[in-house]
Design a protein around this motif. Structure first.
Motif, short mmCIF file in Angstrom:
data_model
loop_
_atom_site.label_atom_id
_atom_site.label_comp_id
_atom_site.label_asym_id
_atom_site.label_seq_id
_atom_site.Cartn_x
_atom_site.Cartn_y
_atom_site.Cartn_z
N MET A 19 3.84 69.11 29.34
CA MET A 19 4.07 69.29 30.77
C MET A 19 5.41 69.97 31.03
N THR A 20 6.38 69.78 30.14
CA THR A 20 7.68 70.43 30.33
C THR A 20 7.54 71.95 30.30
N SER A 21 6.61 72.45 29.47
CA SER A 21 6.38 73.90 29.41
C SER A 21 5.79 74.40 30.73
N ILE A 22 4.89 73.62 31.30
CA ILE A 22 4.28 74.01 32.57
C ILE A 22 5.30 73.94 33.71
N LEU A 23 6.08 72.86 33.74
CA LEU A 23 7.07 72.69 34.81
C LEU A 23 8.18 73.75 34.75
N SER A 24 8.48 74.20 33.53
CA SER A 24 9.54 75.20 33.39
C SER A 24 9.18 76.51 34.08
N ILE A 25 7.88 76.76 34.24
CA ILE A 25 7.45 77.97 34.95
C ILE A 25 7.94 77.95 36.40
N PHE A 26 7.98 76.76 36.96
CA PHE A 26 8.36 76.61 38.36
C PHE A 26 9.86 76.34 38.53
N GLY A 27 10.63 76.58 37.49
CA GLY A 27 12.08 76.49 37.60
C GLY A 27 12.70 75.15 37.24
N PHE A 28 11.92 74.18 36.81
CA PHE A 28 12.47 72.89 36.41
C PHE A 28 13.16 73.02 35.05
N THR A 29 14.38 72.55 34.98
CA THR A 29 15.14 72.59 33.73
C THR A 29 15.66 71.22 33.31
#
Length: 365
Positions: free
Chosen positions: A135-145
């Motif tokens: 899920m971290t890979s998916i969330l990183s698309i939306f700018g979550f770091t």
């Protein structure tokens, strides 16, 4: 040129090219035996109103594809070229199980819903062996770091469930999508070869040598199969070959590409554009008609091109070109476009030569 390839992508080494070469040699040796065995045992694909071939043809090409791939891994272990990775066992085990399922289906014609259940079971095993879309890979698309909040037990469990669902959808979906495009001589094999080379290049560029090796070995095995599969085909890959290859492409994209940089998770969608578009529209079309998405029909993209007047060879050329363009776009994102064109240029020359060899041998027969 080969020295330049190693310079452009340091993770690419001789084991990858050796793997492709060995798998091709083994495959070319095995395929004729599979053809003879199929004909003797009556394990052939019989023509009907949905299929375009006119004579019974061996449908056990998957045996050669799987055997050459697995034997190549064994040879590389003996030669100490084997790049160990903690996800490799899951990919090899899952691929072998998917091959076995397809082989049983090729022989006994299993129920579609039963096959789906077994595919989900295989994908579940692979998931728990570590091949998963995080899920971290998916969330990183939306700018979550910052993912410190993921330590909450409820959030962790919820994201784990979502990760599992997405991973199942991807692995099972791509495996079947590749099977869906296997309807014209040389089509599935050509698209798989281009896609496996592309994913191998991207994986190597991202420092994932073990998944890159899978891609090169699959490409070698598929080229051996294509030697006998270009129109007019002497053998089909069957469900065993399509499910095995589709599974490898799906898991290769997860382990070698989606675990990389932020936008890397989107690259497999571009690389696998042909099977993804085909299965998406095929499933939506069937659902809108009120029929099961698992019931086969003659309305896939390749069928529509044939009905539009294109020959089998031109249909393969068109859809393979789309796959090549998708690969070019994907490798452009990671700065390996020049390297990609080197490989694809060589690959196209080989594929044209194999097509001419197949046509010549069929003419002599």
């Amino acid at each position: 040129m080969i020295t330049n390839l190693f310079t452009i992508i340091p993770s690419l080494d001789q084991s990858h090219l050796i793997g492709a070469f060995i798998s091709y040699l083994i495959g070319v040796f095995i395929v004729p035996f599979v053809i003879d065995f199929s004909q003797k045992e009556g394990l052939v694909d019989v023509p009907n109103e949905r299929k375009i071939h006119k004579a019974p043809i061996s449908r056990l090409g998957g045996i050669a594809i799987w055997s050459s791939s697995m034997l190549t891994f064994l040879v590389l272990v003996i030669l100490n070229f084997y790049p160990y990775g903690n996800l490799l066992s899951g990919i090899l085990l899952g691929g072998s199980l998917m091959f076995a399922l397809g082989l049983v289906d090729d022989i006994y014609n299993l129920n579609a819903k039963f096959k789906l259940l077994i595919q989900l079971s295989i994908a579940t095993i692979v998931y728990f062996l570590g091949v998963k879309i995080d899920m971290t890979s998916i969330l990183s698309i939306f700018g979550f770091t910052d993912f410190a909040w993921l330590t909450n037990s409820f959030v962790t469990m919820a994201f784990g469930i979502v990760s599992y669902i997405i991973t199942m959808f991807w692995i099972v979906g791509i495996s079947n999508a590749v099977n869906f495009i296997d309807g014209v001589d040389g089509l599935a094999g050509s698209v798989i070869t281009v896609s496996s080379i592309t994913l191998a290049i991207v994986s190597a560029a991202m420092g994932q040598p073990y998944t890159a090796l899978i891609g090169f070995i699959l490409a070698g095995s598929m080229l051996a199969f294509l030697t006998f599969n270009f129109n007019p085909a002497k053998i089909f890959m069957g469900d065993s070959g399509a499910l095995f290859s589709g599974f490898l492409l799906a898991t290769l994209s997860i382990a070698g590409v989606m675990k990389g940089a932020t936008l890397a998770i989107l690259l497999p969608f571009i690389v696998l554009v042909v099977p993804i578009v085909d299965i998406t529209f095929s499933s939506l079309r069937r659902i809108m008609k009120g029929t099961s998405p698992f019931v086969a029909d003659a309305e896939h993209i390749h069928h529509k091109l044939l009905k539009a007047g294109f020959s089998q060879k031109k249909t393969v050329a068109i859809l393979t070109s789309v796959a090549i363009i998708g690969g070019a776009v994907a490798t452009c994102f990671i700065g390996s476009l020049k390297h990609y064109f080197y490989c694809i240029g060589i690959l196209l020359l080989i594929m044209v030569a194999l097509s001419l060899i197949n046509a010549f041998t069929n003419h002599k027969d």
